[in-house]
Design a protein around this motif. Structure first.
Motif, PDB file in Angstrom:
ATOM      1  N   CYS A 227      23.163  16.457  62.245  1.00 17.29           N
ATOM      2  CA  CYS A 227      22.028  15.740  62.858  1.00 17.29           C
ATOM      3  C   CYS A 227      22.084  15.834  64.392  1.00 17.29           C
ATOM      4  O   CYS A 227      21.182  15.319  65.071  1.00 17.29           O
TER       5      CYS A 227
ATOM      6  N   CYS B 144      19.656  13.551  66.697  1.00 20.49           N
ATOM      7  CA  CYS B 144      18.325  13.189  66.212  1.00 20.49           C
ATOM      8  C   CYS B 144      18.058  11.700  66.434  1.00 20.49           C
ATOM      9  O   CYS B 144      18.933  10.860  66.212  1.00 20.49           O
TER      10      CYS B 144
ATOM     11  N   CYS C   1      21.414   8.895  58.350  1.00 19.60           N
ATOM     12  CA  CYS C   1      19.968   8.992  58.557  1.00 19.60           C
ATOM     13  C   CYS C   1      19.299   7.654  58.249  1.00 19.60           C
ATOM     14  O   CYS C   1      19.615   7.017  57.243  1.00 19.60           O
TER      15      CYS C   1
ATOM     16  N   CYS D  75      16.491  18.883  55.876  1.00 19.93           N
ATOM     17  CA  CYS D  75      17.448  17.765  55.937  1.00 19.93           C
ATOM     18  C   CYS D  75      17.930  17.405  54.534  1.00 19.93           C
ATOM     19  O   CYS D  75      19.037  16.917  54.363  1.00 19.93           O
TER      20      CYS D  75
END
Ligand code: SF4
Ligand code: SF4
Length: 191
Positions: free
Chosen positions: A29, A87, A95, A106
């Motif tokens: 990420c 991210c 996430c 992803c």
């Protein structure tokens, strides 16, 4: 260990290695993929049109020539650790957005380390099927995106980034995925 969660074009690959990623606490990420035209259509078809418009307005998703770029933020993973770019949706426990709001990549990407991980010196029996699923999804999503990119490039004023444009991408995603049912049959959910 790899777990393959079969769900057609929404198939996901999970690896236990990701929790102790060799690349660091934010794993891959640190380099989020863009939401390409197909990803945007996928999110709309799964009910995320309003979310996309909110995130564009908030500056977390940035219109670019190939779709939407995910904003990167610089944060420390631990108090003494250096700040690293990652991210905007990555939080302390991974996430923060559901699978329905992510780029397909992803959900289905695993690195070579994850595919090659051995438990007790033995190859993971899920590895071969997972590689095949990964390759099929890459091929299908890449082809769909090339087709949608050509259609978007033909728009005289460029992408308007409004609700009708997003709805069109959602409908195109549904058309493409339903035409590929046979090709995606190996990824059909069990039962
Ligand atoms: S796929 Fe590989 S690089 Fe990405 S989080 Fe998992 S172990 Fe780390
Ligand atoms: S959307 Fe989620 S899984 Fe994808 S790069 Fe960002 S934090 Fe990682």
């Amino acid at each position: 260990m790899i777990r393959l969660e079969l769900s057609g074009e929404h198939t996901r690959l999970h690896s236990t290695l990701c929790a102790q990623c060799p690349q660091g606490p934010a794993g891959c990420c640190v380099s989020p993929p863009e939401l390409d035209w197909t990803d945007i259509g996928r999110i709309v078809s799964l009910g995320g049109r309003g979310w996309l418009l909110e995130q564009i307005a908030a500056g977390n998703l940035l219109p670019v020539s190939r779709g939407l770029e995910l904003r990167r933020v610089r944060k420390r993973e631990e108090r003494a650790a250096p700040r690293r770019s990652k991210c905007v949706y990555h939080g302390p426990r991974g996430c923060t957005v559901p699978a329905e709001r992510r780029a397909a990549t992803c959900n289905y990407f695993l690195c070579e380390d994850a595919f090659a991980e051995r438990a007790d010196g033995r190859a993971d029996p899920a590895s071969a099927a997972s590689r095949q699923a990964h390759a099929l999804l890459r091929e299908v999503y890449g082809r769909w995106d090339r087709e949608l990119a050509a259609a978007v490039t033909g728009l005289p004023e460029g992408p308007p980034w409004d609700a009708p444009f997003l709805d069109w991408l959602g409908a195109e995603f549904e058309r493409l995925s339903s035409a590929a049912r046979g090709e995606l049959a190996p990824l059909a959910p069990p039962g």
